[in-house]
Write an enzyme that holds these catalytic residues in place. Sequence first.
Site, mmCIF file in Angstrom:
data_model
loop_
_atom_site.group_PDB
_atom_site.id
_atom_site.type_symbol
_atom_site.label_atom_id
_atom_site.label_comp_id
_atom_site.label_asym_id
_atom_site.label_seq_id
_atom_site.Cartn_x
_atom_site.Cartn_y
_atom_site.Cartn_z
ATOM 1 N N ASP A 183 0.809 -1.223 0.000
ATOM 2 C CA ASP A 183 0.000 0.000 0.000
ATOM 3 C C ASP A 183 0.844 1.276 0.000
ATOM 4 O O ASP A 183 0.572 2.214 0.749
ATOM 5 C CB ASP A 183 -0.967 0.012 1.203
ATOM 6 C CG ASP A 183 -2.039 -1.042 1.064
ATOM 7 O OD1 ASP A 183 -2.487 -1.280 -0.074
ATOM 8 O OD2 ASP A 183 -2.411 -1.644 2.082
ATOM 9 N N LYS A 216 12.528 1.503 -12.356
ATOM 10 C CA LYS A 216 13.863 0.994 -12.018
ATOM 11 C C LYS A 216 14.887 1.599 -12.953
ATOM 12 O O LYS A 216 14.585 1.881 -14.117
ATOM 13 C CB LYS A 216 13.910 -0.534 -12.169
ATOM 14 C CG LYS A 216 15.004 -1.168 -11.338
ATOM 15 C CD LYS A 216 14.613 -1.194 -9.880
ATOM 16 C CE LYS A 216 15.613 -1.868 -9.004
ATOM 17 N NZ LYS A 216 15.025 -2.111 -7.668
ATOM 18 N N SER A 244 11.171 4.428 2.133
ATOM 19 C CA SER A 244 11.385 5.491 1.135
ATOM 20 C C SER A 244 10.122 6.357 1.049
ATOM 21 O O SER A 244 10.210 7.582 0.895
ATOM 22 C CB SER A 244 11.657 4.890 -0.243
ATOM 23 O OG SER A 244 13.022 4.626 -0.392
HETATM 24 P P1 NAD Z 1 24.576 -4.189 -2.222
HETATM 25 O O1 NAD Z 1 25.378 -3.773 -3.391
HETATM 26 O O2 NAD Z 1 24.596 -3.356 -0.989
HETATM 27 O O3 NAD Z 1 24.970 -5.676 -1.759
HETATM 28 C C1 NAD Z 1 25.032 -6.794 -2.588
HETATM 29 C C2 NAD Z 1 26.081 -7.719 -2.000
HETATM 30 O O4 NAD Z 1 26.055 -8.970 -2.697
HETATM 31 C C3 NAD Z 1 27.491 -7.150 -2.127
HETATM 32 O O5 NAD Z 1 28.125 -7.211 -0.856
HETATM 33 C C4 NAD Z 1 28.148 -8.075 -3.152
HETATM 34 O O6 NAD Z 1 29.536 -8.212 -2.950
HETATM 35 C C5 NAD Z 1 27.407 -9.370 -2.888
HETATM 36 N N1 NAD Z 1 27.488 -10.304 -4.004
HETATM 37 C C6 NAD Z 1 27.587 -10.037 -5.325
HETATM 38 N N2 NAD Z 1 27.638 -11.179 -6.030
HETATM 39 C C7 NAD Z 1 27.573 -12.183 -5.145
HETATM 40 C C8 NAD Z 1 27.587 -13.586 -5.256
HETATM 41 N N3 NAD Z 1 27.671 -14.192 -6.445
HETATM 42 N N4 NAD Z 1 27.516 -14.337 -4.124
HETATM 43 C C9 NAD Z 1 27.425 -13.739 -2.918
HETATM 44 N N5 NAD Z 1 27.408 -12.402 -2.750
HETATM 45 C C10 NAD Z 1 27.477 -11.635 -3.842
HETATM 46 O O7 NAD Z 1 23.101 -4.398 -2.799
HETATM 47 P P2 NAD Z 1 21.747 -4.423 -1.973
HETATM 48 O O8 NAD Z 1 21.171 -3.067 -1.979
HETATM 49 O O9 NAD Z 1 21.959 -5.162 -0.693
HETATM 50 O O10 NAD Z 1 20.843 -5.286 -2.977
HETATM 51 C C11 NAD Z 1 20.880 -6.715 -2.974
HETATM 52 C C12 NAD Z 1 19.605 -7.224 -3.629
HETATM 53 O O11 NAD Z 1 18.476 -6.712 -2.918
HETATM 54 C C13 NAD Z 1 19.402 -6.797 -5.086
HETATM 55 O O12 NAD Z 1 18.717 -7.841 -5.756
HETATM 56 C C14 NAD Z 1 18.497 -5.588 -4.966
HETATM 57 O O13 NAD Z 1 17.741 -5.377 -6.140
HETATM 58 C C15 NAD Z 1 17.614 -6.028 -3.814
HETATM 59 N N6 NAD Z 1 16.936 -4.924 -3.106
HETATM 60 C C16 NAD Z 1 17.640 -3.917 -2.515
HETATM 61 C C17 NAD Z 1 16.950 -2.919 -1.832
HETATM 62 C C18 NAD Z 1 17.657 -1.819 -1.084
HETATM 63 O O14 NAD Z 1 16.975 -1.048 -0.376
HETATM 64 N N7 NAD Z 1 18.969 -1.691 -1.171
HETATM 65 C C19 NAD Z 1 15.556 -2.939 -1.780
HETATM 66 C C20 NAD Z 1 14.871 -3.988 -2.385
HETATM 67 C C21 NAD Z 1 15.576 -4.988 -3.041
#
Ligand code: NAD
Length: 469
Positions: A99, A106, A362
């Site tokens: 909601d 994106k 957000s």
């Molecule tokens: P981030 O860049 O802070 O962290 C991602 C981490 O994953 C990094 O530490 C990276 O080194 C690690 N990584 C990369 N490849 C890897 C692998 N093969 N095996 C293990 N670790 C690996 O990114 P984030 O913001 O934490 O986002 C992570 C996921 O969550 C993404 O799919 C993103 O779309 C999703 N997401 C993020 C948010 C947010 O608020 N940041 C919100 C919703 C969804």
Amino acid sequence: MSSHISFLDQVYRMYEKAGAHTKHTSGLLTQIRICNGVYAMEFPLKRDDGSIGVIKAWRAEHSHHKLPVKGGIRYAPNVNEDEVVALATLMTIKCAIVDVPFGGAKGGVKINRRDYSNDEIERITRRLTFELIKKNLIGPGTDVPAPDYGTSGKEMAWILDTYNSFTDDPLDALACVTGKPLGQGGIHGRTEATGRGVFFGIREACRDKTAMDALGWSTGLEDKTAVVQGLGNVGYHAALYLQEGGATIVGLAEYEGAIHNPDGLDVKDVVRHRKATGSILDYPGAANIANSRAALQLPCHILVPAALEGQISTENAARIQARLIGEGANGPVTADADAILLEKGCLILPDVYLNAGGVTVSYFEWLRNLSHVRFGRMNKRFSQSSSEKVLRAIEKGTGVKLDDALVQEAISGGDEVDLVNSGLEETMIAAYHQIAETAREKKTDMRTAAFVLAINKIAVAYEEMGIFP
Ligand code: NAD
């Protein structure tokens, strides 16, 4: 991603499966599914050595049924238009589930940030913002980016600063982007919001007796073990709160490898070790796993893939031992792997619900920016003194002196971070029960139920606009 089906087609498959559980016409279902627009950019970057590079980027605005549209910007080497559209689609579904009155969007920039200096990343971010401004693809009422994979508050501050230099609406400019640092109009609790939301969702599932009975588990987190993939923003905070909530973190995986200790890992200490040594490996007391992805198959109750999409595919799904999969990342389980896990009786808490904490907070940040006042500022002292008056009246009426510490606790009015976390907790708990109820009603899984819930909410918006009477 191992499957030959693209990420976008996987999302569409999930969507079609859910659409079959609704009564909407195929026209309306198509309108809700399609992406309203995607803008592809290529712009120059002057590198530190004076050479010129060309940067590819995209912004997809999936659904304008509510404005602004909202979605993170990711910096990743393998990002492409298809992926950005898929992620924007998930954002529309996600906002509807919790909601949040936004359409989905994106952004993606095709870079490996390890190949660029801090100054180069700043130039890329500012130029990207300029490209978005030129096309009216950023603004408090049009399109509001946020952090995602590979970006953080620092990039959001550069976006705001660039937007500020061009806007003719300085009053509301702060709300053009969220996930900002605190001093730049950010909100307490945003950085950890997605991971905290992941924790609230998993905790709620573990409190749900019907769900736990189906897994043959008792309720509560205390007797559960967990493995988390990705120690970035989402994974680190999810792992930390799961540990603080009573679960035992037995495995942590990063891109350089993974570590395993059946007796438990201390998340903060592992991060300290990684900072000091440059690697998660060789953490005292833990076994190294050189092939990081193999960590997904470790014995545990709860698996939280929180790095990237496509991590659980037909290649490894049958070998996953966890029975509760909490999708911290977007799209970590492919559509075929989803079917395999469901067949095995797993409970999958889908990304469109479980990682919605980020967009929820957000939304709180956007509201705070537009209202120009910190949550709690107007009413904290007032509610403190009202509660104190009630307690003192009870003391007077009963003649019983209440314990001072208890009184102080009862009257504490709540700081902004308390209000944000409480709003997030309420959102995640309420959405869990709406999805679980839809799943029971439609006799389907949680992902399909989450999509059904979102489709029905978005359909109402279209019907109210009279587009599909
Ligand atoms: P981030 O860049 O802070 O962290 C991602 C981490 O994953 C990094 O530490 C990276 O080194 C690690 N990584 C990369 N490849 C890897 C692998 N093969 N095996 C293990 N670790 C690996 O990114 P984030 O913001 O934490 O986002 C992570 C996921 O969550 C993404 O799919 C993103 O779309 C999703 N997401 C993020 C948010 C947010 O608020 N940041 C919100 C919703 C969804």
